[in-house]
Design a protein around this motif. Structure first.
Motif, PDB file in Angstrom:
ATOM      1  N   LEU A 116       8.297  -0.770   3.284  1.00  0.00           N
ATOM      2  CA  LEU A 116       7.675   0.095   3.092  1.00  0.00           C
ATOM      3  C   LEU A 116       7.508   1.258   4.173  1.00  0.00           C
ATOM      4  O   LEU A 116       7.393   2.332   3.688  1.00  0.00           O
ATOM      5  CB  LEU A 116       5.933  -0.387   2.802  1.00  0.00           C
ATOM      6  N   SER A 117       7.631   1.073   5.525  1.00  0.00           N
ATOM      7  CA  SER A 117       7.711   2.055   6.387  1.00  0.00           C
ATOM      8  C   SER A 117       8.790   2.796   6.314  1.00  0.00           C
ATOM      9  O   SER A 117       8.847   3.958   6.198  1.00  0.00           O
ATOM     10  CB  SER A 117       7.755   1.499   7.827  1.00  0.00           C
ATOM     11  N   LEU A 118       9.996   2.144   6.103  1.00  0.00           N
ATOM     12  CA  LEU A 118      11.207   3.170   5.619  1.00  0.00           C
ATOM     13  C   LEU A 118      11.000   3.923   4.557  1.00  0.00           C
ATOM     14  O   LEU A 118      11.518   5.088   4.422  1.00  0.00           O
ATOM     15  CB  LEU A 118      12.369   2.011   5.487  1.00  0.00           C
ATOM     16  N   SER A 119      10.455   3.328   3.443  1.00  0.00           N
ATOM     17  CA  SER A 119      10.359   4.080   2.132  1.00  0.00           C
ATOM     18  C   SER A 119       9.485   5.221   2.046  1.00  0.00           C
ATOM     19  O   SER A 119       9.442   6.441   1.702  1.00  0.00           O
ATOM     20  CB  SER A 119       9.882   3.023   1.074  1.00  0.00           C
ATOM     21  N   GLU A 120       8.323   4.989   3.133  1.00  0.00           N
ATOM     22  CA  GLU A 120       7.460   6.095   3.521  1.00  0.00           C
ATOM     23  C   GLU A 120       8.088   7.400   4.001  1.00  0.00           C
ATOM     24  O   GLU A 120       8.167   8.495   3.892  1.00  0.00           O
ATOM     25  CB  GLU A 120       6.288   5.699   4.330  1.00  0.00           C
ATOM     26  N   LYS A 121       9.107   7.004   5.183  1.00  0.00           N
ATOM     27  CA  LYS A 121       9.844   8.090   5.802  1.00  0.00           C
ATOM     28  C   LYS A 121      10.624   8.771   4.975  1.00  0.00           C
ATOM     29  O   LYS A 121      10.789   9.933   4.839  1.00  0.00           O
ATOM     30  CB  LYS A 121      10.673   7.510   6.954  1.00  0.00           C
ATOM     31  N   GLN A 122      11.178   7.770   3.738  1.00  0.00           N
ATOM     32  CA  GLN A 122      12.226   8.631   2.895  1.00  0.00           C
ATOM     33  C   GLN A 122      11.438   9.437   2.009  1.00  0.00           C
ATOM     34  O   GLN A 122      11.984  10.654   1.404  1.00  0.00           O
ATOM     35  CB  GLN A 122      13.152   7.533   1.984  1.00  0.00           C
ATOM     36  N   MET A 123      10.267   8.989   1.670  1.00  0.00           N
ATOM     37  CA  MET A 123       9.419   9.763   0.780  1.00  0.00           C
ATOM     38  C   MET A 123       8.946  11.128   1.498  1.00  0.00           C
ATOM     39  O   MET A 123       9.132  12.178   0.640  1.00  0.00           O
ATOM     40  CB  MET A 123       8.301   8.991   0.334  1.00  0.00           C
ATOM     41  N   LYS A 124       8.672  11.273   2.454  1.00  0.00           N
ATOM     42  CA  LYS A 124       8.345  12.105   3.362  1.00  0.00           C
ATOM     43  C   LYS A 124       9.480  13.272   3.447  1.00  0.00           C
ATOM     44  O   LYS A 124       9.476  14.270   3.529  1.00  0.00           O
ATOM     45  CB  LYS A 124       7.749  11.993   4.708  1.00  0.00           C
TER      46      LYS A 124
END
Length: 179
Positions: A116-124
């Protein structure tokens, strides 16, 4: 019509849950989110002391020990002695298995948090690219779906961890199978 149908289904499910929990149909009950798992509590578990507590607290084992105390013939005494020994081994095995399941669920939860942390960074990053006009709508949508999937996986892993934690606590508190 889909939204109306979904709301109706949600309301029926809510009322069914309330009835299963002993409330009356249509009662106003506030249903809240489950808490986040407490990783520190899981980290502080001492399996050896919990195995001893499980043996002390187990209802089936207490009954077998009482039967052993009240037995009058040597045949019954031998039978109950064997049942107590096998019950103790089964309880230890069940508690250990619940502990292993708890550790596995904790690892899956931690992986889901990392994802989730990685996905949040990718989403930003995708949002910045969208604002700059350097990402296609399709690529942005794929990233959005990936982010939503990561949130769902994290929530599912949290529920699995809470369930495993409760199973372990119940086993330690006397509900481990002695057979």
């Amino acid at each position: 019509s889909s939204i109306t149908s979904a709301r109706s289904s949600l309301n029926e499910t809510r009322n069914s849950l309330l009835r299963m929990l002993g409330w009356n149909y249509g009662d106003e009950v506030e249903i809240k989110e489950l808490p986040e798992p407490d990783l520190d509590a899981i980290q502080s578990i001492n399996l050896e002391s919990d195995l001893n507590r499980a043996l002390e607290n187990n209802y089936d084992l207490k009954i077998l020990k009482k039967k052993l105390q009240n037995s009058r013939s040597s045949t019954n005494e031998e039978t109950y002695t064997e049942q107590v020994k096998s019950g103790e081994q089964a309880i230890k095995s069940n508690v250990t298995s619940a502990y292993q399941s708890l550790l596995l669920a904790r690892n899956k939860y931690e992986q889901a948090l990392n994802q989730l942390s990685l996905s949040e960074k990718q989403m930003k990053t995708a949002e910045r690219k969208k604002a700059a006009g350097t990402i296609s709508a399709n690529s942005y949508q794929e990233q959005f779906y990936s982010y939503e999937d990561a949130k769902t996986e994290k929530q599912t892993a949290a529920y699995s961890l809470l369930s495993a934690q409760l199973d372990y606590e119940w086993a330690v508190n006397g509900l481990a199978s002695a057979s």
